[in-house]
Design a protein around this motif. Sequence first.
Motif, PDB file in Angstrom:
ATOM      1  N   LYS A 193      -4.919   3.292   2.294  1.00  0.00           N
ATOM      2  CA  LYS A 193      -6.353   3.189   2.018  1.00  0.00           C
ATOM      3  C   LYS A 193      -6.675   1.914   1.234  1.00  0.00           C
ATOM      4  O   LYS A 193      -7.713   1.295   1.453  1.00  0.00           O
ATOM      5  CB  LYS A 193      -6.836   4.408   1.225  1.00  0.00           C
ATOM      6  N   ILE A 194      -5.768   1.570   0.331  1.00  0.00           N
ATOM      7  CA  ILE A 194      -5.967   0.403  -0.526  1.00  0.00           C
ATOM      8  C   ILE A 194      -4.747  -0.504  -0.439  1.00  0.00           C
ATOM      9  O   ILE A 194      -3.608  -0.041  -0.538  1.00  0.00           O
ATOM     10  CB  ILE A 194      -6.190   0.811  -1.998  1.00  0.00           C
ATOM     11  N   SER A 228      -2.917  -3.318  -2.478  1.00  0.00           N
ATOM     12  CA  SER A 228      -2.852  -3.873  -3.827  1.00  0.00           C
ATOM     13  C   SER A 228      -2.083  -5.188  -3.777  1.00  0.00           C
ATOM     14  O   SER A 228      -0.890  -5.200  -3.460  1.00  0.00           O
ATOM     15  CB  SER A 228      -2.165  -2.893  -4.780  1.00  0.00           C
ATOM     16  N   THR A 273      -9.457  -1.113   6.323  1.00  0.00           N
ATOM     17  CA  THR A 273     -10.489  -0.671   7.262  1.00  0.00           C
ATOM     18  C   THR A 273      -9.966   0.461   8.133  1.00  0.00           C
ATOM     19  O   THR A 273      -8.759   0.651   8.290  1.00  0.00           O
ATOM     20  CB  THR A 273     -10.942  -1.839   8.152  1.00  0.00           C
ATOM     21  N   GLN A 274     -10.889   1.201   8.719  1.00  0.00           N
ATOM     22  CA  GLN A 274     -10.527   2.333   9.577  1.00  0.00           C
ATOM     23  C   GLN A 274     -10.664   1.990  11.062  1.00  0.00           C
ATOM     24  O   GLN A 274     -10.823   2.876  11.900  1.00  0.00           O
ATOM     25  CB  GLN A 274     -11.431   3.533   9.241  1.00  0.00           C
ATOM     26  N   THR A 333       0.849  -1.191   0.000  1.00  0.00           N
ATOM     27  CA  THR A 333       0.000   0.000   0.000  1.00  0.00           C
ATOM     28  C   THR A 333       0.882   1.238   0.000  1.00  0.00           C
ATOM     29  O   THR A 333       1.951   1.260   0.613  1.00  0.00           O
ATOM     30  CB  THR A 333      -0.946   0.031   1.217  1.00  0.00           C
ATOM     31  N   ASP A 375      -7.499  -5.587  -5.405  1.00  0.00           N
ATOM     32  CA  ASP A 375      -7.394  -4.484  -4.448  1.00  0.00           C
ATOM     33  C   ASP A 375      -8.289  -4.754  -3.246  1.00  0.00           C
ATOM     34  O   ASP A 375      -9.410  -5.259  -3.388  1.00  0.00           O
ATOM     35  CB  ASP A 375      -7.802  -3.158  -5.098  1.00  0.00           C
ATOM     36  N   TRP A 376      -7.769  -4.377  -2.062  1.00  0.00           N
ATOM     37  CA  TRP A 376      -8.498  -4.611  -0.805  1.00  0.00           C
ATOM     38  C   TRP A 376      -8.593  -3.300  -0.040  1.00  0.00           C
ATOM     39  O   TRP A 376      -7.587  -2.629   0.178  1.00  0.00           O
ATOM     40  CB  TRP A 376      -7.759  -5.655   0.031  1.00  0.00           C
ATOM     41  N   GLN A 377      -9.816  -2.941   0.359  1.00  0.00           N
ATOM     42  CA  GLN A 377     -10.040  -1.700   1.097  1.00  0.00           C
ATOM     43  C   GLN A 377      -9.535  -1.848   2.532  1.00  0.00           C
ATOM     44  O   GLN A 377      -9.949  -2.761   3.254  1.00  0.00           O
ATOM     45  CB  GLN A 377     -11.534  -1.362   1.105  1.00  0.00           C
ATOM     46  N   LYS A 414     -13.499 -11.579  -1.039  1.00  0.00           N
ATOM     47  CA  LYS A 414     -13.709 -10.800  -2.259  1.00  0.00           C
ATOM     48  C   LYS A 414     -13.353 -11.644  -3.475  1.00  0.00           C
ATOM     49  O   LYS A 414     -12.289 -12.262  -3.526  1.00  0.00           O
ATOM     50  CB  LYS A 414     -12.843  -9.534  -2.239  1.00  0.00           C
TER      51      LYS A 414
END
Length: 337
Positions: A246-247, A249, A294-295, A242, A290-292, A281
Amino acid sequence: MAPFAVFQTFLSILMFLRIYQSEALAKPLPLTPESLKVSANSTHQCLHLQWTVRNIPYHQELKMVFQIQISRIKTSNVIRVENYNTTVKWKQVLHWSWESDLPLECATHFVRMKSLVDDANFSELNFWSNWSSWKEVNVQESLEQDTLLMFPKDKLVEEGSNVTICYISRNTQNNISCRLEENQIHGEQLDPHVFAFNLNNVSFIRKHGTTIFCEGPPKQKKGIVLFVSKVLDEPKDFSCETRDFKILSCTWDPGMDTALGFSKQPSQSYTLFESFSGEKKLCTHKNRCDWQITQDSQEFYNFTLTAANYLRKRSVNILFDLTHRGETGVVAAHIGH
């Protein structure tokens, strides 16, 4: 368990044993499988069995063993014996399936079974029942009346597999020759009208399949296509990174594409699963996903990448540490063990 409940259980077992105690014999009567039904799935070369066991008492479960015999062509030619262990309940319908190496159209099959109770609570019933009557499965009766037929049709197998094919000739003259592509193959006569051929360690030739055909007089000719898939590769060089937190890859080397022609098998799919979050996914590309991120302050991501086609699955894992930075600011992935 309360004393009264223990006493009730003891009485239930005692009554059950008395029900099966024969007046003429010293040992109880066996629990025999009955209502045996056998159906054939020609596409998957499977026999599906369904049966019940009479006289299982209400609210009781028994551990039982069912010995299943399968014969081919004639009942004395037993080709498979298998013990099926399961727990049986009152009025339960039982199921079991068997996959044949020989296409079911090529020969008549026969099935029978017997049973015993393998339960410590009912040791007096621990002996084999009588065999059920033979059930005959004859798929040939439903075939079209062409003078020459070949099976299986459009079968999908993996490279290196062993495959059995056959032809059925309505003509009593058996001067029929068969070829795999340009090479003549020789088989074994199963009955006056059927020859079987064992193809060992089949090779991938082309995406649109391997042609096998037989021909003989008068103007008899029939062919089938055997679809041979390349063996699915395990994804290689699986890694994630990353640059913006945020993403994530993730990339990998997918290896050989196992797609086949005529929509027989699409290209392998890839799924990314993260075990800490339990999220999954389906990747839209064959070599990246791509993987989001988390927050919720999740620092570690435990990924499993699974490649799958119609014949098998292959998986690899990595453990990704979001807090680890390299000199370039790219977070590195670590291969999990």
